[in-house]
Scaffold this motif. Structure first.
Motif, mmCIF file in Angstrom:
data_model
loop_
_atom_site.group_PDB
_atom_site.id
_atom_site.type_symbol
_atom_site.label_atom_id
_atom_site.label_comp_id
_atom_site.label_asym_id
_atom_site.label_seq_id
_atom_site.Cartn_x
_atom_site.Cartn_y
_atom_site.Cartn_z
ATOM 1 N N GLY A 60 -12.889 -4.903 -11.597
ATOM 2 C CA GLY A 60 -13.354 -5.346 -10.292
ATOM 3 C C GLY A 60 -13.265 -4.319 -9.196
ATOM 4 N N ARG A 61 -12.822 -3.120 -9.517
ATOM 5 C CA ARG A 61 -12.713 -2.074 -8.503
ATOM 6 C C ARG A 61 -13.997 -1.251 -8.462
ATOM 7 N N PRO A 62 -14.250 -0.563 -7.350
ATOM 8 C CA PRO A 62 -15.509 0.177 -7.200
ATOM 9 C C PRO A 62 -15.650 1.311 -8.201
ATOM 10 N N SER A 63 -16.884 1.613 -8.573
ATOM 11 C CA SER A 63 -17.136 2.755 -9.451
ATOM 12 C C SER A 63 -16.873 4.051 -8.685
ATOM 13 N N LEU A 64 -16.498 5.082 -9.428
ATOM 14 C CA LEU A 64 -16.123 6.356 -8.819
ATOM 15 C C LEU A 64 -17.024 7.475 -9.327
ATOM 16 N N TYR A 111 3.319 12.877 0.302
ATOM 17 C CA TYR A 111 2.211 12.645 -0.631
ATOM 18 C C TYR A 111 0.922 13.118 0.032
ATOM 19 N N ALA A 112 -0.106 13.322 -0.798
ATOM 20 C CA ALA A 112 -1.396 13.778 -0.283
ATOM 21 C C ALA A 112 -2.285 12.574 0.008
ATOM 22 N N LEU A 113 -3.129 12.721 1.010
ATOM 23 C CA LEU A 113 -4.030 11.653 1.438
ATOM 24 C C LEU A 113 -5.422 12.222 1.659
ATOM 25 N N GLU A 114 -6.404 11.560 1.100
ATOM 26 C CA GLU A 114 -7.820 11.908 1.309
ATOM 27 C C GLU A 114 -8.542 10.658 1.773
ATOM 28 N N GLN A 141 -16.141 9.806 -1.341
ATOM 29 C CA GLN A 141 -16.980 8.634 -1.138
ATOM 30 C C GLN A 141 -16.546 7.983 0.163
ATOM 31 N N PRO A 142 -17.455 7.824 1.123
ATOM 32 C CA PRO A 142 -17.082 7.414 2.484
ATOM 33 C C PRO A 142 -16.244 6.147 2.564
ATOM 34 N N GLU A 143 -16.486 5.207 1.676
ATOM 35 C CA GLU A 143 -15.788 3.925 1.764
ATOM 36 C C GLU A 143 -14.454 3.918 1.024
ATOM 37 N N ARG A 189 -10.367 0.993 -1.742
ATOM 38 C CA ARG A 189 -11.303 0.748 -0.641
ATOM 39 C C ARG A 189 -10.550 0.831 0.684
ATOM 40 N N ASN A 190 -11.127 1.532 1.648
ATOM 41 C CA ASN A 190 -10.483 1.682 2.944
ATOM 42 C C ASN A 190 -10.181 0.338 3.598
ATOM 43 N N GLU A 191 -11.113 -0.592 3.497
ATOM 44 C CA GLU A 191 -10.992 -1.868 4.201
ATOM 45 C C GLU A 191 -9.903 -2.761 3.627
ATOM 46 N N GLU A 192 -9.449 -2.469 2.405
ATOM 47 C CA GLU A 192 -8.475 -3.350 1.763
ATOM 48 C C GLU A 192 -7.029 -2.933 1.989
ATOM 49 N N ILE A 193 -6.807 -1.693 2.388
ATOM 50 C CA ILE A 193 -5.453 -1.142 2.409
ATOM 51 C C ILE A 193 -5.064 -0.700 3.812
ATOM 52 N N ASP A 194 -3.966 -1.287 4.335
ATOM 53 C CA ASP A 194 -3.440 -0.831 5.617
ATOM 54 C C ASP A 194 -2.405 0.255 5.374
ATOM 55 N N GLN A 195 -1.773 0.738 6.423
ATOM 56 C CA GLN A 195 -0.836 1.860 6.277
ATOM 57 C C GLN A 195 0.383 1.501 5.442
ATOM 58 N N VAL A 196 0.841 0.258 5.573
ATOM 59 C CA VAL A 196 1.999 -0.160 4.778
ATOM 60 C C VAL A 196 1.651 -0.166 3.293
#
Length: 246
Positions: free
Chosen positions: A120-124, A185-188, A193-195, A219-226
């Motif tokens: 159910g996760r987005p294709s990469l 940790y590293a963050l991109e 992929q923009p989303e 997905r950016n919209e699903e994950i907050d900083q915590v």
């Protein structure tokens, strides 16, 4: 027990020879191993017979033989990193329910060697065998942040080798790597992929040299900083677990 002791001496001898830039005399090796010269000569004779050591008679010195290279080639053929890492990456996907992967640094690129997808996760765009510029990916930044500064400078000597979408200059890259080390940790964020975004942690060998990176993409919209920090902690635990096996 005697055979075990002899095997230990042989391994110590090979390890010492591997640490030297040039072949060494038998007397030097005897002192380094703390062995009598007679025992050292006997040990070297056996290793020469089996191809693990070469005797350079004109120099009265001993160096590593071709059989050692065959051992290294066999190590590579068995893909130990992938074999050891795959179960950990699979469990990472199961526990986080996000896509995860393992990548290694090759030059200024990262090469993806393990890709595990969550239902159910987005294709990469990434997949096994895909290469991407290291400075655009969380995996690449994680490995670069763990490298000595001189090595990073050698890889990125000028703005001419930088790629669009990432740090534009070597100094900008250095600042990014300082931030990565401070964060842990590293963050991109949206570079590939923009989303989508990724977090990653470096896998280190017993000498603390980075050999790969474990990453989670979400997905950016699903994950907050915590939640992002929690996923990053998960990559750190897996990276440490893989490193302890190497």
């Amino acid at each position: 027990m005697a055979n075990a002791t002899a095997a230990g001496h042989a391994l110590r001898a090979l390890t010492h020879l591997a640490s030297r830039a040039e072949p060494v005399p038998a007397a030097h090796l005897a002192r380094a191993l703390g062995l009598p010269r007679s025992s050292t000569y006997h040990l070297l004779t056996v290793l020469v017979e089996h191809g693990y050591v070469v005797h350079y008679a004109e120099d009265r010195a001993y160096g590593l033989g071709s059989a050692v290279h065959e051992l290294g080639a066999g190590y590579q053929r068995q893909d130990p990193l992938q074999r050891l890492a795959r179960p950990h990456v699979e469990r990472l996907v199961d526990t986080t329910t996000h896509n995860a992967h393992l990548a290694v640094l090759t030059g200024r690129d990262v090469l993806y060697v393990i890709e595990e997808r969550a239902a159910g996760r987005p294709s990469l765009v990434t997949d096994v065998g895909v290469r991407l510029p290291a400075t655009l990916t969380a995996s690449g930044l994680a490995v670069l942040a763990a490298l000595p500064r001189r090595q990073v400078t050698a890889l990125y000597p000028s703005a001419a080798v930088m790629v669009d979408g990432g740090p534009e200059t070597p100094s900008a890259l250095r600042r990014e790597l300082v931030t990565t080390r401070a964060r842990g940790y590293a963050l991109e964020v949206g570079s590939i992929q923009p989303e989508l975004s990724s977090v990653a942690s470096a896998v280190r060998d017993r000498d603390r040299h980075p050999v790969a990176a474990v990453a989670i993409t979400f997905r950016n919209e699903e994950i907050d900083q915590v939640a992002q920090a929690e996923l990053a902690s998960a990559t750190q635990r897996v990276a440490e677990a893989i490193g302890s096996r190497l």
